[in-house]
Scaffold this motif. Structure first.
Motif, short mmCIF file in Angstrom:
data_model
loop_
_atom_site.label_atom_id
_atom_site.label_comp_id
_atom_site.label_asym_id
_atom_site.label_seq_id
_atom_site.Cartn_x
_atom_site.Cartn_y
_atom_site.Cartn_z
N GLY A 289 -48.56 -58.77 5.18
CA GLY A 289 -47.19 -58.42 4.83
C GLY A 289 -46.94 -58.26 3.34
N LEU A 290 -47.98 -58.24 2.53
CA LEU A 290 -47.79 -58.18 1.09
C LEU A 290 -47.66 -56.77 0.54
CD1 LEU A 290 -50.26 -60.97 -0.11
CD2 LEU A 290 -47.86 -61.15 0.61
N VAL A 291 -48.21 -55.80 1.25
CA VAL A 291 -48.08 -54.40 0.81
C VAL A 291 -47.54 -53.56 1.96
CG1 VAL A 291 -49.96 -54.55 -0.89
CG2 VAL A 291 -50.44 -53.68 1.39
N LYS A 292 -46.98 -52.44 1.59
CA LYS A 292 -46.54 -51.48 2.60
C LYS A 292 -47.18 -50.14 2.25
CE LYS A 292 -42.21 -50.39 0.29
NZ LYS A 292 -40.78 -50.23 0.43
N HIS B 272 -42.69 -63.60 1.40
CA HIS B 272 -43.47 -64.22 0.32
C HIS B 272 -43.35 -63.45 -1.00
CE1 HIS B 272 -45.17 -66.91 3.25
NE2 HIS B 272 -45.51 -65.88 4.00
N TYR B 273 -42.46 -62.47 -1.04
CA TYR B 273 -42.33 -61.62 -2.23
C TYR B 273 -42.11 -62.43 -3.51
CZ TYR B 273 -40.56 -58.11 -5.46
OH TYR B 273 -40.37 -57.32 -6.56
N GLN B 274 -41.19 -63.37 -3.49
CA GLN B 274 -40.89 -64.15 -4.70
C GLN B 274 -42.10 -64.97 -5.14
OE1 GLN B 274 -38.37 -63.89 -6.74
NE2 GLN B 274 -37.46 -62.32 -5.45
N LEU B 275 -42.79 -65.56 -4.19
CA LEU B 275 -44.00 -66.32 -4.50
C LEU B 275 -45.03 -65.42 -5.18
CD1 LEU B 275 -45.96 -68.78 -4.28
CD2 LEU B 275 -46.54 -67.90 -2.00
N VAL B 276 -45.28 -64.28 -4.58
CA VAL B 276 -46.28 -63.35 -5.11
C VAL B 276 -45.87 -62.88 -6.50
CG1 VAL B 276 -47.42 -61.12 -4.76
CG2 VAL B 276 -47.10 -62.67 -2.82
N GLN B 277 -44.61 -62.50 -6.65
CA GLN B 277 -44.11 -62.05 -7.95
C GLN B 277 -44.34 -63.13 -9.01
OE1 GLN B 277 -43.78 -58.83 -8.47
NE2 GLN B 277 -41.71 -58.90 -9.25
N SER B 278 -44.00 -64.36 -8.67
CA SER B 278 -44.15 -65.47 -9.62
C SER B 278 -45.61 -65.63 -10.04
CB SER B 278 -43.65 -66.78 -9.00
OG SER B 278 -42.29 -66.70 -8.73
N LEU B 279 -46.52 -65.57 -9.08
CA LEU B 279 -47.94 -65.69 -9.39
C LEU B 279 -48.42 -64.53 -10.26
CD1 LEU B 279 -49.30 -66.80 -5.92
CD2 LEU B 279 -49.19 -68.20 -7.98
N LEU B 280 -48.02 -63.31 -9.91
CA LEU B 280 -48.46 -62.13 -10.65
C LEU B 280 -47.93 -62.12 -12.08
CD1 LEU B 280 -48.11 -59.37 -7.91
CD2 LEU B 280 -50.20 -60.54 -8.66
#
Length: 115
Positions: free
Chosen positions: A63-66, A84-92
């Motif tokens: 679910g991380l990419v479309k 998980h968008y916010q989590l991923v953004q924060s990590l990136l």
């Protein structure tokens, strides 16, 4: 621990496992600001198209990419609707920019529009 907490921990662990691979993590950093085609990733990482497609499939299934189809080409971008968008953004945000990779592709004439 509640069932909801367990589900959230399991989901987060799955995302972290996906991002634990250097290639997928780099792909996600690139997709943070750009849309990319498989052919661009093949040129950038210098690995086979099936290997790139496998990485992208895992990110998509997580679910991380479309993906967006344009003619015969599929373009990938970050899935901003992911839970998980916010989590991923924060990590990136902690990672260095990967824009140099796209600039190098452009200089080599490989940053193409696959439309």
């Amino acid at each position: 621990m509640s069932i909801k907490s367990m589900v959230e921990i399991e989901g987060t662990a799955s995302v972290l496992k996906l991002l634990g691979d250097k290639t997928r993590l780099t792909m996600m950093k690139l997709l943070q600001l750009n849309e990319c085609c498989v052919c661009e990733f093949v040129a950038m990482f210098e690995i086979s198209q099936p290997a790139i497609s496998q990485h992208l499939r895992k990110l998509r299934d997580g679910g991380l990419v479309k993906e967006t189809r344009r003619g015969q080409w599929i373009h990938y971008s970050m899935n901003k609707e992911s839970e998980h968008y916010q989590l991923v953004q924060s990590l990136l945000d902690y990672l260095p920019s990967q824009e140099k990779n796209l600039e190098e592709l452009k200089e080599k004439g490989l940053r193409i529009s696959c439309d």
